[in-house]
Design an enzyme around this catalytic site. Sequence first.
Site, PDB file in Angstrom:
ATOM      1  N   ASP A   7      26.343  -0.820 -12.142  1.00 62.15           N
ATOM      2  CA  ASP A   7      27.514  -0.066 -12.571  1.00 62.15           C
ATOM      3  C   ASP A   7      27.989  -0.592 -13.927  1.00 62.15           C
ATOM      4  O   ASP A   7      27.165  -0.939 -14.782  1.00 62.15           O
ATOM      5  CB  ASP A   7      28.610  -0.184 -11.510  1.00 62.15           C
ATOM      6  CG  ASP A   7      29.459   1.061 -11.389  1.00 62.15           C
ATOM      7  OD1 ASP A   7      30.204   1.347 -12.341  1.00 62.15           O
ATOM      8  OD2 ASP A   7      29.386   1.726 -10.346  1.00 62.15           O
ATOM      9  N   HIS A  62      35.241   0.904 -13.420  1.00 63.51           N
ATOM     10  CA  HIS A  62      34.555   1.653 -12.371  1.00 63.51           C
ATOM     11  C   HIS A  62      33.767   0.724 -11.449  1.00 63.51           C
ATOM     12  O   HIS A  62      33.883   0.788 -10.222  1.00 63.51           O
ATOM     13  CB  HIS A  62      33.632   2.698 -13.007  1.00 63.51           C
ATOM     14  CG  HIS A  62      32.969   3.614 -12.035  1.00 63.51           C
ATOM     15  ND1 HIS A  62      31.713   3.370 -11.522  1.00 63.51           N
ATOM     16  CD2 HIS A  62      33.382   4.787 -11.487  1.00 63.51           C
ATOM     17  CE1 HIS A  62      31.375   4.350 -10.701  1.00 63.51           C
ATOM     18  NE2 HIS A  62      32.365   5.224 -10.660  1.00 63.51           N
ATOM     19  N   SER A  85      31.352   8.274  -6.063  1.00 59.13           N
ATOM     20  CA  SER A  85      31.212   6.866  -6.450  1.00 59.13           C
ATOM     21  C   SER A  85      31.959   5.956  -5.492  1.00 59.13           C
ATOM     22  O   SER A  85      31.568   4.799  -5.270  1.00 59.13           O
ATOM     23  CB  SER A  85      31.756   6.638  -7.869  1.00 59.13           C
ATOM     24  OG  SER A  85      30.883   7.146  -8.843  1.00 59.13           O
TER      25      SER A  85
END
Length: 542
Positions: A300, A332, A487
């Site tokens: 990520d 994120h 996600s």
Amino acid sequence: MYNQDKNIWESQSYRLSEQNWCRDPENQKDPKALYMRADMQLADLRDGSDNANAVYWMEQSAKGGHVPAMVAMGDLFLYGLAVKQSRKLAIFWYEKAAAQGDAYAQEKLEQLRKKRRNKTLVWSSAVTAAAAAVVIVLLCILGTGLEGVIVHENTDLIQTTTQEEFFSNLQTVLEQNDTQLMISGQVSTNRLMLKFEGEGIDLSQFPAATVIWGEDNYLVLQFASQEEAARCLDALRNMDNVSFVEEDTYRQFNTQGKPVFSAPATGGYMTWGAEFMGMDDLSAWVCTQKTDPVLVAVIDSGTAVAPEYAGRVLPGANFVEGGNGQYDNNGHGTHVGSIIMDCTRGLDVSVLPIRVLNGDGLGATSVIVEGIKYALNSDADVINMSLGGPCNPTPLGGSCGGGEDYYINQAVASGKIVVVAAGNSADNTKNYCPAHLESAIVVSACDNNAMYTDFTNFGDSVDVCAPGKDVVNYGPGLEMYAFDGTSQAAPHISALAAMLRSYLPNKTVEQLTKYIKAYCILPGDPTYYGSGIPYAAYFAGD
């Protein structure tokens, strides 16, 4: 074996004593017994888990050295019976059987290779004379026992021996060649990614400016123009010993959340999904069992270490600026990694951060591939990929089946559970990489009413659904953020997979995947939910 005329599987005739023998629990690991059970089951094919059991038994028999099972696996993949049709995997199993002297497998290999040669010759007649000449030269070279990588006289060949050395040179190539138009996806990067099989490959007809050669016959080719990259891409796709070739592209991922003032008070859990999926009950039960430590690789934007999770984020890798992956100026990856640690409170589950996205959520495919390779070669038990994008986003017309697919499949084959977000475009996963993969666990998103979200992707490759709406955890700047997306759904399943792996360390990827899909509540259309929403509490006490 497969009857091509009738399009059915025909089992051998077994005496009752043989049927009883192969079903005897004492013989269930015997390759011949596994083959017989699979053979009989395949003759009675129907939709459902029985198909998966038959293929699993046949594969285990083949891996155990039973030649008829190797041949059967070749037939299954060649004709797409109970599995996804794959010429490459058919050849893989036929070659194993042929190496043991099986005449049928050798005959099938010759037929497949003949078809491939015919396809190549048809292709070469349709292109320019210059490109046709290139193909003819390459076809001649393939049978000469070539070793190493031969490049054009004007190409700078850089041979590397470690991933660190390979990536250092790749990073230099990206910095020297990629303009903002390339990074924004408006024009081609003029760069190809390629993996070949065998001892060598001849690229002397492909005038790349630079070729970086990795330790596993993985290459990156940088060209000076889009025209040259496109011409060479077409020719390379028709070479028999090329496992994959694709254009390197930049993709931007949806990594935006909204700040919240504080974490919700839900029994110590930040994400509502922990209790919604019964992760709290399973965690409490697993804590009473003998367990192994589990490591989850998070590919990520990096995972920053919140004080609450100190000691659970191990040093990983940063394929953006260099470092150990514990830096995240996007947030994120921190959110994703924190969900995994949140849902596995009290357990010996750690996160291995692998940074492949920059602060804007941008990542080149070649860099993402480096992240997957790093995870593949690490001690990770589970790999979480809350990223992906369209299969054809490139100026040269990219497609699925490239480096991401290859190394994900390698990871699964090596015993790692790979969990992938389905995507947030309200589109079919067959159009998205790597969400189209059958080997990974593909996760769609639902809200706290068990309703699939309006943004989630859907399709045949979706395996399960998990919480992906207003999911709270640490985000940018280690502040509390609520994110929406598949996600966020994926790390819930990665956490569940980690729990199962911790107290079932000897189970295979196939077995754990079956468990996760079996212990589900199905609220609606499987196109959106797959097998449903796993309820982790069902595992407690098993």
